[in-house]
Design a protein around this motif. Structure first.
Motif, PDB file in Angstrom:
ATOM      1  N   ALA A 139       0.836  -1.200   0.000  1.00  0.00           N
ATOM      2  CA  ALA A 139       0.000   0.000   0.000  1.00  0.00           C
ATOM      3  C   ALA A 139       0.875   1.255   0.000  1.00  0.00           C
ATOM      4  O   ALA A 139       0.584   2.232  -0.707  1.00  0.00           O
ATOM      5  CB  ALA A 139      -0.914   0.000   1.217  1.00  0.00           C
ATOM      6  N   LYS A 140       1.941   1.239   0.776  1.00  0.00           N
ATOM      7  CA  LYS A 140       2.880   2.362   0.806  1.00  0.00           C
ATOM      8  C   LYS A 140       3.479   2.593  -0.581  1.00  0.00           C
ATOM      9  O   LYS A 140       3.586   3.731  -1.042  1.00  0.00           O
ATOM     10  CB  LYS A 140       3.985   2.086   1.820  1.00  0.00           C
ATOM     11  N   THR A 141       3.854   1.511  -1.245  1.00  0.00           N
ATOM     12  CA  THR A 141       4.419   1.619  -2.585  1.00  0.00           C
ATOM     13  C   THR A 141       3.428   2.267  -3.544  1.00  0.00           C
ATOM     14  O   THR A 141       3.773   3.192  -4.292  1.00  0.00           O
ATOM     15  CB  THR A 141       4.815   0.228  -3.113  1.00  0.00           C
ATOM     16  N   PHE A 142       2.184   1.779  -3.532  1.00  0.00           N
ATOM     17  CA  PHE A 142       1.169   2.306  -4.440  1.00  0.00           C
ATOM     18  C   PHE A 142       0.858   3.779  -4.150  1.00  0.00           C
ATOM     19  O   PHE A 142       0.725   4.587  -5.070  1.00  0.00           O
ATOM     20  CB  PHE A 142      -0.120   1.484  -4.347  1.00  0.00           C
ATOM     21  N   GLU A 143       0.721   4.126  -2.870  1.00  0.00           N
ATOM     22  CA  GLU A 143       0.360   5.500  -2.526  1.00  0.00           C
ATOM     23  C   GLU A 143       1.495   6.480  -2.825  1.00  0.00           C
ATOM     24  O   GLU A 143       1.263   7.553  -3.395  1.00  0.00           O
ATOM     25  CB  GLU A 143      -0.048   5.592  -1.056  1.00  0.00           C
ATOM     26  N   ASP A 144       2.724   6.113  -2.456  1.00  0.00           N
ATOM     27  CA  ASP A 144       3.857   6.993  -2.749  1.00  0.00           C
ATOM     28  C   ASP A 144       4.033   7.166  -4.260  1.00  0.00           C
ATOM     29  O   ASP A 144       4.326   8.266  -4.746  1.00  0.00           O
ATOM     30  CB  ASP A 144       5.144   6.426  -2.137  1.00  0.00           C
ATOM     31  N   LEU A 145       3.832   6.075  -4.989  1.00  0.00           N
ATOM     32  CA  LEU A 145       3.962   6.134  -6.446  1.00  0.00           C
ATOM     33  C   LEU A 145       2.881   7.015  -7.041  1.00  0.00           C
ATOM     34  O   LEU A 145       3.150   7.816  -7.951  1.00  0.00           O
ATOM     35  CB  LEU A 145       3.879   4.726  -7.040  1.00  0.00           C
ATOM     36  N   GLY A 146       1.659   6.890  -6.527  1.00  0.00           N
ATOM     37  CA  GLY A 146       0.566   7.693  -7.046  1.00  0.00           C
ATOM     38  C   GLY A 146       0.797   9.183  -6.864  1.00  0.00           C
ATOM     39  O   GLY A 146       0.573   9.984  -7.782  1.00  0.00           O
ATOM     40  N   VAL A 147       1.246   9.574  -5.681  1.00  0.00           N
ATOM     41  CA  VAL A 147       1.517  10.985  -5.414  1.00  0.00           C
ATOM     42  C   VAL A 147       2.636  11.496  -6.322  1.00  0.00           C
ATOM     43  O   VAL A 147       2.525  12.570  -6.935  1.00  0.00           O
ATOM     44  CB  VAL A 147       1.900  11.208  -3.938  1.00  0.00           C
ATOM     45  N   ALA A 148       3.704  10.727  -6.428  1.00  0.00           N
ATOM     46  CA  ALA A 148       4.833  11.130  -7.283  1.00  0.00           C
ATOM     47  C   ALA A 148       4.409  11.225  -8.746  1.00  0.00           C
ATOM     48  O   ALA A 148       4.886  12.088  -9.489  1.00  0.00           O
ATOM     49  CB  ALA A 148       5.982  10.138  -7.126  1.00  0.00           C
ATOM     50  N   ALA A 149       3.500  10.339  -9.153  1.00  0.00           N
ATOM     51  CA  ALA A 149       3.043  10.321 -10.546  1.00  0.00           C
ATOM     52  C   ALA A 149       2.213  11.561 -10.876  1.00  0.00           C
ATOM     53  O   ALA A 149       2.421  12.208 -11.912  1.00  0.00           O
ATOM     54  CB  ALA A 149       2.221   9.064 -10.805  1.00  0.00           C
ATOM     55  N   TYR A 150       1.266  11.895 -10.019  1.00  0.00           N
ATOM     56  CA  TYR A 150       0.454  13.087 -10.253  1.00  0.00           C
ATOM     57  C   TYR A 150       1.332  14.338 -10.283  1.00  0.00           C
ATOM     58  O   TYR A 150       1.167  15.213 -11.145  1.00  0.00           O
ATOM     59  CB  TYR A 150      -0.614  13.225  -9.169  1.00  0.00           C
ATOM     60  N   ASN A 151       2.253  14.437  -9.336  1.00  0.00           N
ATOM     61  CA  ASN A 151       3.123  15.603  -9.289  1.00  0.00           C
ATOM     62  C   ASN A 151       4.021  15.694 -10.526  1.00  0.00           C
ATOM     63  O   ASN A 151       4.332  16.781 -11.005  1.00  0.00           O
ATOM     64  CB  ASN A 151       3.988  15.570  -8.033  1.00  0.00           C
ATOM     65  N   GLY A 152       4.432  14.528 -11.025  1.00  0.00           N
ATOM     66  CA  GLY A 152       5.345  14.517 -12.156  1.00  0.00           C
ATOM     67  C   GLY A 152       4.712  14.809 -13.491  1.00  0.00           C
ATOM     68  O   GLY A 152       5.413  15.119 -14.466  1.00  0.00           O
ATOM     69  N   VAL A 153       3.385  14.735 -13.563  1.00  0.00           N
ATOM     70  CA  VAL A 153       2.715  14.960 -14.840  1.00  0.00           C
ATOM     71  C   VAL A 153       1.917  16.263 -14.847  1.00  0.00           C
ATOM     72  O   VAL A 153       1.427  16.683 -15.898  1.00  0.00           O
ATOM     73  CB  VAL A 153       1.783  13.760 -15.160  1.00  0.00           C
ATOM     74  N   GLY A 154       1.808  16.906 -13.696  1.00  0.00           N
ATOM     75  CA  GLY A 154       0.986  18.101 -13.596  1.00  0.00           C
ATOM     76  C   GLY A 154       1.325  19.192 -14.597  1.00  0.00           C
ATOM     77  O   GLY A 154       0.435  19.833 -15.163  1.00  0.00           O
ATOM     78  N   TYR A 155       2.603  19.413 -14.834  1.00  0.00           N
ATOM     79  CA  TYR A 155       3.014  20.501 -15.734  1.00  0.00           C
ATOM     80  C   TYR A 155       2.594  20.261 -17.176  1.00  0.00           C
ATOM     81  O   TYR A 155       2.570  21.197 -17.996  1.00  0.00           O
ATOM     82  CB  TYR A 155       4.532  20.700 -15.661  1.00  0.00           C
ATOM     83  N   MET A 156       2.249  19.013 -17.518  1.00  0.00           N
ATOM     84  CA  MET A 156       1.844  18.695 -18.886  1.00  0.00           C
ATOM     85  C   MET A 156       0.375  19.027 -19.158  1.00  0.00           C
ATOM     86  O   MET A 156      -0.060  19.062 -20.311  1.00  0.00           O
ATOM     87  CB  MET A 156       2.057  17.196 -19.162  1.00  0.00           C
TER      88      MET A 156
END
Length: 229
Positions: A139-156
Motif C-alpha cells: 500500500a505504501k508503494t502504491f500510494e507513494d507512487l501515485g503521489v509522485a506520478a500526479y506531481n510529475g505529470v501536472g506541468y503537462m
C-alpha cells in the motif's frame, strides 16, 4: 463515509462533475484520440498487449485512470481478503481508502468515455495478502507512487479544469500515503518522498512510473510515448 459525500468532495467548488465531463467530452472530439492496441512480445517471450494512451490532456487522464484502476483493485482485494489480525479500525480505514480509489477510477472512466483505455488486469502474485506488513508495504508503494506520478505529470496538463481536478485527487492520495505510513510506524514525510532541502514532494515522470505500474499488470500494459514513456 458515504459514496455521495465522496463524490461531492471530488467535484469540489468550481469544478462540478458535469462541468468536468463536458470539458472531457469536448477535448475528446477535438483530439479524436483512438486508443491503439497491438500484440507484442517482451524479450523473455511473454505475450502482452501494449496500450498507447495517446497524447495531450487525454493521455494524462488515461494515465491517471490506469493508476486508479490499479489502486482500486489492490484495496478491493485487501478488504475482500483481509490480512491476519486486522483490527476493526484498520479495516475501516482501508475500506475508506478503497472507496476513494473506486470513486477516482469510475470518475475517470466516465469522463473519458469511449476514449478510455481498456480495463486492466492486475497481477498481485508478489503480495502476500495474509500478512499485514506485506500488505501495508505494498500500500505504501502504491500510494507513494501515485503521489509522485500526479506531481510529475501536472506541468503537462493544458486544461485548467483538469489541473484543478488533479490537484484535488493528489491531495487525497497524499493523505492516504500519510495514513499508511502511520500504520507502519514510519515518518509520514521522510527523505524518501521529500526533498529535505526544499520541503517539496519528490515527483516521478511517466517514464519512471509506468514500468513500476506495469510490474503489477498482466495482459494489457501501459505505453505512453505521448508522455515521454
Amino acid at each position: 463515509m458515504k459514496t455521495t459525500t465522496q463524490e461531492s468532495f471530488l467535484a469540489g467548488q468550481g469544478m462540478a462533475r458535469r462541468s468536468f465531463l463536458r470539458f472531457a467530452g469536448a477535448s475528446a472530439v477535438a483530439a479524436g484520440l483512438m486508443t491503439s492496441i497491438s500484440s507484442c512480445k517482451k524479450n523473455d517471450g511473454t505475450d502482452f498487449q501494449p496500450v498507447d494512451i495517446g497524447s495531450g490532456d487525454l493521455a494524462v487522464l488515461n494515465y491517471a485512470y490506469a493508476l486508479e484502476q490499479l489502486e482500486a483493485a489492490f484495496y478491493t482485494q485487501v478488504i475482500s481478503n483481509p490480512y491476519n489480525g486486522i483490527s476493526a479500525d484498520e479495516r475501516a480505514l482501508l475500506t475508506e481508502i478503497r472507496d476513494h480509489e473506486v470513486i477516482h477510477r469510475e470518475f475517470f472512466k466516465k469522463a473519458l468515455g469511449s476514449n478510455a483505455i481498456p480495463e486492466l488486469t492486475p497481477n498481485f502474485s508478489a503480495i502476500n495478502f495474509s500478512d499485514r506488513a506485506n500488505v501495508l508495504g505494498a500500500a505504501k508503494t502504491f500510494e507513494d507512487l501515485g503521489v509522485a506520478a500526479y506531481n510529475g505529470v501536472g506541468y503537462m496538463i493544458q486544461t485548467v479544469d483538469y489541473l484543478v481536478l488533479a490537484g484535488k485527487i493528489v491531495s487525497v492520495e497524499a493523505r492516504h500515503a500519510a495514513l499508511i505510513r502511520n500504520l507502519l510506524g514510519l515518518n509520514f514525510a521522510d527523505s524518501t518522498i521529500l526533498d529535505m532541502n526544499t520541503g517539496l514532494e519528490k515527483s516521478q515522470t511517466p517514464a519512471q512510473v509506468i514500468p513500476q505500474a506495469n510490474a503489477f499488470l498482466q495482459g494489457f500494459k501501459i505505453s505512453a510515448p505521448g508522455l515521454g514513456a
